[in-house]
Scaffold this motif. Structure first.
Motif, mmCIF file in Angstrom:
data_model
loop_
_atom_site.group_PDB
_atom_site.id
_atom_site.type_symbol
_atom_site.label_atom_id
_atom_site.label_comp_id
_atom_site.label_asym_id
_atom_site.label_seq_id
_atom_site.Cartn_x
_atom_site.Cartn_y
_atom_site.Cartn_z
ATOM 1 N N SER A 99 9.540 13.449 14.861
ATOM 2 C CA SER A 99 8.907 12.769 13.731
ATOM 3 C C SER A 99 8.096 13.758 12.915
ATOM 4 O O SER A 99 8.098 13.725 11.683
ATOM 5 N N MET A 100 7.413 14.643 13.630
ATOM 6 C CA MET A 100 6.608 15.617 12.920
ATOM 7 C C MET A 100 7.495 16.558 12.106
ATOM 8 O O MET A 100 7.195 16.860 10.950
ATOM 9 N N TYR A 101 8.582 16.995 12.718
ATOM 10 C CA TYR A 101 9.532 17.828 11.970
ATOM 11 C C TYR A 101 10.012 17.087 10.731
ATOM 12 O O TYR A 101 10.137 17.659 9.657
ATOM 13 N N ALA A 102 10.285 15.805 10.928
ATOM 14 C CA ALA A 102 10.817 15.013 9.821
ATOM 15 C C ALA A 102 9.841 14.993 8.653
ATOM 16 O O ALA A 102 10.229 15.203 7.502
ATOM 17 N N LEU A 103 8.556 14.769 8.965
ATOM 18 C CA LEU A 103 7.573 14.714 7.880
ATOM 19 C C LEU A 103 7.494 16.032 7.127
ATOM 20 O O LEU A 103 7.357 16.056 5.912
ATOM 21 N N ILE B 124 4.682 8.402 15.678
ATOM 22 C CA ILE B 124 5.927 7.705 15.362
ATOM 23 C C ILE B 124 5.679 6.623 14.316
ATOM 24 O O ILE B 124 6.399 6.523 13.311
ATOM 25 N N VAL B 125 4.615 5.843 14.517
ATOM 26 C CA VAL B 125 4.335 4.746 13.583
ATOM 27 C C VAL B 125 4.025 5.291 12.195
ATOM 28 O O VAL B 125 4.586 4.838 11.185
ATOM 29 N N VAL B 126 3.138 6.283 12.141
ATOM 30 C CA VAL B 126 2.763 6.828 10.830
ATOM 31 C C VAL B 126 3.973 7.409 10.121
ATOM 32 O O VAL B 126 4.170 7.205 8.918
ATOM 33 N N THR B 127 4.827 8.095 10.873
ATOM 34 C CA THR B 127 6.013 8.678 10.248
ATOM 35 C C THR B 127 6.888 7.594 9.637
ATOM 36 O O THR B 127 7.349 7.733 8.495
ATOM 37 N N ILE C 194 9.029 5.048 4.796
ATOM 38 C CA ILE C 194 9.318 3.870 3.985
ATOM 39 C C ILE C 194 8.590 3.963 2.650
ATOM 40 O O ILE C 194 9.155 3.743 1.580
ATOM 41 N N GLY C 195 7.300 4.363 2.736
ATOM 42 C CA GLY C 195 6.506 4.487 1.521
ATOM 43 C C GLY C 195 7.142 5.468 0.551
ATOM 44 O O GLY C 195 7.287 5.188 -0.637
ATOM 45 N N LEU C 196 7.572 6.590 1.079
ATOM 46 C CA LEU C 196 8.143 7.625 0.228
ATOM 47 C C LEU C 196 9.431 7.132 -0.420
ATOM 48 O O LEU C 196 9.671 7.338 -1.614
ATOM 49 N N ASN C 197 10.231 6.459 0.384
ATOM 50 C CA ASN C 197 11.483 5.958 -0.155
ATOM 51 C C ASN C 197 11.235 4.979 -1.289
ATOM 52 O O ASN C 197 11.890 5.023 -2.328
ATOM 53 N N LEU C 198 10.238 4.092 -1.089
ATOM 54 C CA LEU C 198 9.886 3.153 -2.154
ATOM 55 C C LEU C 198 9.424 3.911 -3.388
ATOM 56 O O LEU C 198 9.813 3.603 -4.512
ATOM 57 N N PHE C 199 8.602 4.926 -3.159
ATOM 58 C CA PHE C 199 8.058 5.694 -4.276
ATOM 59 C C PHE C 199 9.174 6.352 -5.076
ATOM 60 O O PHE C 199 9.213 6.272 -6.310
ATOM 61 N N ILE C 200 10.120 6.953 -4.368
ATOM 62 C CA ILE C 200 11.194 7.651 -5.066
ATOM 63 C C ILE C 200 12.150 6.668 -5.739
ATOM 64 O O ILE C 200 12.629 6.896 -6.852
ATOM 65 N N ILE D 179 -0.338 15.155 5.976
ATOM 66 C CA ILE D 179 -0.379 14.109 6.998
ATOM 67 C C ILE D 179 0.232 14.638 8.299
ATOM 68 O O ILE D 179 -0.307 14.425 9.387
ATOM 69 N N ALA D 180 1.344 15.334 8.163
ATOM 70 C CA ALA D 180 1.974 15.898 9.366
ATOM 71 C C ALA D 180 0.999 16.819 10.076
ATOM 72 O O ALA D 180 0.932 16.842 11.304
ATOM 73 N N GLY D 181 0.202 17.549 9.287
ATOM 74 C CA GLY D 181 -0.798 18.420 9.874
ATOM 75 C C GLY D 181 -1.790 17.644 10.718
ATOM 76 O O GLY D 181 -2.128 18.026 11.840
ATOM 77 N N LEU D 182 -2.238 16.524 10.180
ATOM 78 C CA LEU D 182 -3.188 15.703 10.934
ATOM 79 C C LEU D 182 -2.545 15.208 12.232
ATOM 80 O O LEU D 182 -3.165 15.236 13.302
#
Lengths: 353, 578, 439
Positions: A56-60, A197-200, A205-211, A254-257
């Motif tokens: 998940s972190m890699y994904a972000l 996992i949850v935050v990712t 989803i948020g990003l997809n909506l934004f784009i 966020i991934a950093g956090l």
């Protein structure tokens, strides 16, 4: 044409041998491991969960690569540094003082939110600054030129932050509520990993909506398709690109956090390897595609976590975990031999690559 | 530039803030403190001061350049204000540090730094003094801008050369010591710093040379242009002979340390020639080039080592062809799976190959054969007629020979049919294929030849070190070689050498920057690419391509970076390089 | 612009060639006078100006160098120059930076030696073989340098010791621990000394502690591919097996890894062992410690690390997870007065707690060199110092019973000078507390 077929014959043969060898090795290793059965089911499940959390972190982080690539067709080597810069700053200036005053354990949610905001803002500023100074002037230069400035920016920020905060490892204070495990469907899972996992998922989803849904997102997609036409349509290309960088960097923030929560420490060099892995994940998933980045990240995380135990242990290879990156990259080659455009790659890449 | 005739407060504000932030940055990351111990001119000027005040001076100069034409007053005011404003972030830091101890966040905001910034005069007086210093500096920089070109140029070249000699004083002193003895070296340089008299002399000499050149240069150039082809040719041969002689006697001039640096440069240039074929000629982006370097080095190690792990105990010369052949085979085997991948997919897969080789070399799996983390020791040095080439100034000739062979092959290839086929592929794969070029063979050949060069470099490298460790074969090598050929100018052979000089030689000489060496490397990469996107010595084709779009190319430059006619002068570019 | 540059450059080059031609005979002259002079001119120790043409008349022949490797002279006002070659860039920078601070503090405390200041010439070994070789060449091209404190990494030490040795210098490494460096059959060269422990000593001590003191019979080790950690893990495993224990897993990770759970799960599945030794560095060490608590099956396993993980940031990062864990390391007099003062100075000067563990070794190395300077230097009336290079080597090699913060140093014939005392410590309230051997 006939000539070409002839060429392809022996190359093709080699490729088939290569594929077969990899697959046989993998299957053989897996069977050997299963027969040997050194792990309990609980341990297998743990391995999978570790892999998903890491993935998940890699994904972000990979999303940042993919967004920038989708728009500029450029490998932003400095992205790992955006990831590092935000959380380093937030740890030193926000998290540590908050923990020292005890505020963090009294108001964990508020504290984490504050840290997240600071990390995102710093990552974003660094990204926008880098884009303005090192990439924008070279937008029309040959494609390898911004790659080099990106490498330069990566070195620069790494050592800049090292100078700023020192070369030592800085512990990240995790609020007490985040420690320990939670039970989901009977599976014990670390709270920090659950958070990752949850935050990712939420961020994706948020990003997809934004784009997909917002005007800005639409303008980013338009610029990604064709900059000149987009400009003709009245889209401010520079602004769209800046927003792309900012979005990617805030994801990295966020991934950093999340990284800090899971690994409880930060370091000036922490961006380098995750950055490289995320880049690999982005390519694996099909660079330029957001779902691809997510899938690529998960795949990579899982392979790294499960791979050495599953494929190599049974073969009796010494220190299999040392070779986990070898497995990851071999899998990458295997995937790309079968699908040269990545798992979810789009035609976009064929057009321009 | 600015069309209006009025005073625009935004210009000094913007420039001053940029300068201030840069000055603040170099302070809080600890560069100023570290370099304050290094005097450029004994007792007068430290490198730390140069680093600290470079940005205010440069930005004031630029601000003066944005003043309305013919309005000297405004230009001076701009300069003055820019200098003044640039001190404010530093003053804020000093004052803030009085209120809270910033060191708990930023370990480099030390009492030593504050002392430097306040010139040891206490908080208030020191801050005021700092403001006065930067303001005056701003005024001076603006004044410098207003000087006519014929005066300004010599001043700039004088400053740059003085800085240059001060910066490399250690090497200068080493050379002086060799040629004129210790006492003379001490006369010129006092523990790494130029003596003031010497600094002034260098300034005057270089400035007058510059004047001389600007007066006579055109004439000389004109005379050269007027020469008939015959004498031009004669001149060219003269230059070539001069170059060859220089190459041969170089170690005598350079001494051991610089020969050592030179050897590193040559080895990297050798790799550069190889990668130049893959990336520069054929356009295949390879980020894992280090793999072949490692293969070459380890083959050499295993074949010639006299330690426990050596299998053959061969001589260097016998092992060389085998190393090249093995790397070439490696190039073919790793090249085949990636033939159909394009662009960035290729980049990441090759990067992966580089990592795979590095990890394998390090792994416990191969430890019984190649030593793993404990390295492979006791590798043979080359021996010529019974003389082992141990010292760097002897070994130089081996590295030089390798490099020349690679340069020659590259040059011939670039002129040959194969070279043109590569370039066709680079420009457009599909069209190239349609023209009857066999993509597979051509690309594979590029990989194989590139790999062979890297293998040769690796073999020479292993023999130079006599012991190799997996940590020498990391991703940074691939990145460095790639940066080298692009900074030098993609596809250009002289560019490879220039790139190696700039990106391998310079960091080596800037060892004093210690932990900031890679930071400087990053800045150098960015600045070089911004200043010359086509590279230091672009190949003719690239140059032509880039200049087709010349008009649009620079449109997007931010104001501060816009290359004005005058700012092309190294007078301005100089400080920012260093 | 570039034309002008070329013009000036060519003028300079021609000038330097002319100078080279003129200077050549002058530099050959001393080569004859010099005993054992295989070096070209650049590497000669500073001798009196050869003065080939004018005969030396007025010089009172006060000192004559009889040292077989030549002598080094410092004029009345000149500082004694010592170089450091430590890793101060890249991911291992913390290690070398820490040692360099140790050298600097030692120099500060020494103040003047025989009326001369001490000056540090800091070089970077890059933690790589080529970095070590280049730094070595740079150092030996400067005849005013006495000797070297370095290198940080064993990989850099191997080629560097060769360069240093051939040029008649000496080096004292504060943190090279690879056995090969002091093994005359492998990479040893004359002039090489170290205040750091040979891996063989430390690994064996930890095995002894685990088996005999804790009474544990099964163990696993994890290294990170660094020569240091791999060497330690190896020597631990060998010793542990030799005294009758069982090694259930000998595995490795990579530097830069963050997720240690998979490898820890594999370790758990292999035994689980009673004792787990991972002599790796920060930050991987902290990851390992924290994540070991989260892996099923390792609850009962005793964790232990080595001195690569003894540092203020490690203590802070590991925190409570370090309860019940052991650290092996040199027997630094943790409670000693000198060390307390050292740490206070360190914090004051560099704004952070000690970054790693080898500052103490670097401190001792510097003091050892200075002690030898005081012993072998011949001083003229005007304050000029003459130091014989072979004399320095002999003196360093003969070091015996030298009291440092890392213990009592005594060099053996191949330059291993560390006090063979290894201690085991635990972490209590953010401080490392020595628990073994008991005094």
């Amino acid at each position: 044409m006939r000539q070409r077929l002839q060429d392809l014959d022996w190359i093709g043969l080699y490729l088939w041998v290569l594929r077969a060898a990899i697959i046989i090795l993998v299957v053989w290793g897996t069977i050997a491991t299963i027969i040997d059965n050194p792990y309990s089911p609980r341990q297998w499940i743990d391995l999978i969960i570790f892999g998903i959390a890491q993935g998940s972190m890699y994904a972000l982080i990979a999303i940042g690569y993919t967004l920038v690539y989708g728009v500029l067709f450029m490998i932003n080597f400095a992205h790992g540094e955006f990831f590092m810069s935000g959380i380093m700053t937030a740890t030193v200036f926000v998290a540590t003082p908050l923990a020292a005053t005890g505020f963090m354990n009294r108001q964990p949610l508020l504290s984490l939110l504050l840290i997240a905001v600071v990390a995102m803002v710093v990552s974003m500023s660094i990204a926008v600054l880098t884009e303005r100074a090192a990439y924008r002037p070279l937008r029309k230069a040959p494609r390898l030129v911004p790659l080099i400035t990106a490498i330069g920016a990566s070195f620069f920020w790494q050592y800049y932050f090292r100078g700023l905060f020192g070369s030592q490892v800085i512990p990240f204070p995790v609020p007490d509520v985040m420690k320990g495990t939670a039970s989901i469907l009977g599976v014990e899972i670390l709270k920090t990993q659950l958070t990752v996992i949850v935050v990712t998922i939420i961020m994706l989803i948020g990003l997809n909506l934004f784009i997909m849904r917002t005007r800005t997102g639409k303008s980013i997609r338009a610029v990604a398709e064709d900059k000149d036409t987009a400009a003709l349509m009245g889209i401010d290309v520079d602004r769209a690109i800046t927003i792309t960088f900012a979005t990617g960097a805030s994801m990295a923030g966020i991934a950093g956090l999340l990284y800090a929560l899971v690994f409880t420490q930060v370091h000036f060099f922490m961006g380098f390897f995750p950055g490289l892995k995320a880049f690999t994940a982005a390519v694996l998933g099909g660079i330029g595609s957001i779902p691809g980045a997510a899938v690529g990240g998960l795949f990579l995380g899982l392979i790294e976590s499960v791979g050495p135990s599953l494929f190599l242990q049974g073969l009796g290879i010494p220190a299999p975990h040392q070779l986990k990156d070898v497995i990851a990259f071999v899998m990458l080659v295997l995937v790309l031999i079968f699908r040269p455009q990545g798992i979810l790659g789009e035609r976009l890449t064929e057009k321009k690559a | 530039m600015s069309e209006t005739n009025n005073f625009d407060y935004r210009i000094p504000l913007q420039n001053g803030l940029i300068a201030g932030v840069v000055a603040l940055s170099v302070s809080v990351i600890g560069m100023v403190t570290l370099l304050a111990q290094r005097y450029l001119i004994a007792g007068w000027l430290t490198l730390g001061q140069v680093i600290l005040f470079m940005a205010p001076a440069a930005m004031s100069y630029l601000a003066a350049g944005k003043a309305p034409q013919n309005n000297r007053g405004i230009a001076l005011i701009y300069g003055f204000l820019t200098g003044l404003i640039s001190a404010l972030p530093l003053v804020a830091l000093i004052l803030l540090n009085e209120v809270i101890d910033l060191r708990q966040f930023l370990p480099n905001v030390s009492p030593a730094l504050i002392e430097i910034l306040t010139f040891g005069r206490g908080t208030v007086a020191g801050s005021l003094f700092l403001i006065i210093v930067t303001s005056v500096l701003g005024l001076v920089a603006a004044g410098l801008y207003l000087l006519p070109d014929r005066i300004r140029r010599p001043i700039f070249s004088g400053l740059i050369w003085t800085f240059f000699f001060g910066m490399f004083s250690e090497i200068l002193s080493d050379r002086l010591r060799t040629f004129f003895g210790t006492d003379f070296a001490k006369l010129i340089i006092e523990s790494k710093a130029l003596r003031p008299v010497v600094a002034v002399t260098i300034f005057i000499v270089t400035a007058s040379l510059s004047v001389l050149w600007s007066r006579r240069g055109d004439k000389v150039k004109g005379r050269m242009a007027k020469m008939d082809t015959k004498s031009q040719n004669r001149m060219r041969y003269g230059l070539i002979i001069f170059g060859i002689t220089l190459m041969l006697i170089l170690p005598l001039l350079l001494g051991t340390y610089l020969s050592e640096v030179m050897n590193m440069i040559l080895i990297f240039a050798l790799m550069g020639f190889g990668l130049n074929i893959v990336v520069g000629f054929a356009g295949l982006l390879d980020l894992g080039y280090v793999a072949f370097f490692a293969i070459g080095a380890y083959t050499m190690g295993v074949l010639t080592s006299t330690g426990d792990l050596g299998v053959a105990g061969m001589s260097f010369w016998l092992a060389i062809p085998i190393c090249v052949a093995v790397s070439m085979l490696g190039g073919l085997l790793l090249g085949m799976p990636v033939l159909r991948m394009r662009g960035d997919y290729l980049a990441i897969v090759t990067l992966g190959f580089g990592e795979i080789i590095r990890i394998l070399v390090l792994s416990d799996l191969l430890k019984p054969y190649i030593g793993g983390a404990q390295g492979l020791l006791k590798i043979n040095k080359p021996v010529i007629v019974g003389i082992p080439l141990i010292k760097p100034d002897q070994f130089y000739y081996v590295a030089l020979a390798g490099c020349l062979i690679a340069a020659f092959i590259s040059y011939r290839l670039s002129q040959a049919r194969l070279g043109r086929q590569w370039m066709a592929i680079r420009e457009d794969e599909d069209v190239a294929e349609a023209m009857g070029i066999r993509l597979v063979n051509t690309k594979l050949l590029a990989f194989a030849i590139g790999a062979a060069f890297a293998g040769l470099a690796g073999a020479i490298f292993a023999s130079k070190l006599t012991s190799i460790f997996p940590h020498s074969f990391n991703l940074l090598i691939s990145i460095n070689v790639l940066c080298m050929i692009i900074v030098g100018g993609m596809g250009s052979l002289p560019g490879v050498i220039l790139g190696a000089l700039a990106l391998v030689g310079l960091p080596e000489l800037l060892r004093e920057f210690a932990e900031f060496r890679l930071l400087m490397y990053g800045i150098v990469l960015i600045v070089m690419m911004l200043a010359k996107p086509e590279g230091l010595w672009p190949s003719a084709i690239r140059k032509r391509e880039l200049h087709v779009h010349d008009n649009e190319d620079y449109e997007d430059y931010p104001e501060a970076m816009a290359p004005r006619a005058e700012t092309r002068d190294p007078g301005l570019e100089g400080p920012s390089h260093l | 612009m570039s034309n002008r540059f070329l013009y000036i450059l060519s003028v300079l080059i021609i000038a330097s060639m002319v100078l080279a031609a003129c200077a050549q005979p002058a530099t050959e002259a001393p080569a004859v006078e010099e005993p054992a002079a295989e070096e070209p001119a650049a590497e000669e120790p500073v001798v009196e100006e050869p003065a080939a043409e004018e005969p030396v008349v007025e010089e009172p022949a006060a000192f004559e160098c009889t040292d077989e490797l030549g002598c080094l002279d410092y004029g009345p006002e000149e500082p004694i120059r010592i170089a450091s070659a430590l890793v101060i860039s890249g991911p291992n920078a913390q290690l070398g930076q820490d040692s360099q601070y140790g050298v600097e503090i030692a120099m500060d405390w020494q103040g003047q030696v025989l009326g001369h200041d001490l000056e540090l010439q800091a070089e970077d070994d890059g933690c790589s073989a080529e970095g070590g070789q280049t730094a070595g060449q740079k150092i030996v091209s400067d005849p005013t340098i006495l000797g070297v404190v370095g290198t940080s990494c064993s990989g850099a030490g191997v080629p560097m010791s060769q360069v240093i040795s051939e040029a008649n210098y000496f080096m004292v490494s504060p943190s090279n621990t690879a056995p090969s460096l002091t093994d005359p059959d492998q990479a040893w060269n004359p002039g090489y000394y170290r205040t750091a422990h040979n891996d063989k000593v430390q690994g064996a001590a930890m095995a002894d502690y685990a088996f005999n003191e804790l009474g544990l019979t099964s163990a696993a080790t994890i290294h990170d591919g660094d020569p240091y950690t791999e060497g330690l893990a190896n020597s631990f495993a060998e010793s542990f097996k030799a005294i009758g224990g069982e090694i259930v897993e000998f595995t490795a990770i990579n530097k830069g890894d963050t997720d240690m759970r998979p490898v820890l799960t594999a370790v758990a599945a292999a035994g689980p062992p009673q004792f787990l030794y991972y002599p790796i560095f920060m930050p991987e060490c902290a990851f390992m410690t924290k994540q070991a608590k989260e892996v099923d099956g390792l609850e009962e396993t005793v964790l232990s690390a080595a001195d690569g993980c003894i540092s203020a940031d490690a203590a802070e990062s590991i925190g409570e997870d370090g309860v019940g864990m052991f650290w092996s390391g040199p027997d630094i007099a943790f409670a000693g007065e000198t060390y307390i003062k050292f740490k206070a100075d360190y914090k004051e000067k560099y704004g952070s707690d000690t970054l790693s563990v080898f500052h103490a070794h670097a401190f001792d190395a510097t003091n050892m060199i200075v002690a030898c300077v005081e012993q072998v230097a011949v001083q003229d009336d005007d304050g000029t110092l003459h130091i014989g290079r072979q004399a320095m080597r002999d003196c360093l090699g003969a070091t015996s019973g030298f009291e440092g913060i890392t213990g009592t140093l005594t060099c053996d014939e191949y330059g291993d000078c560390a006090d063979p005392k290894i201690s085991v410590s635990t972490l209590e309230n953010g401080e490392y507390v020595k628990i073994w051997p008991e005094e």
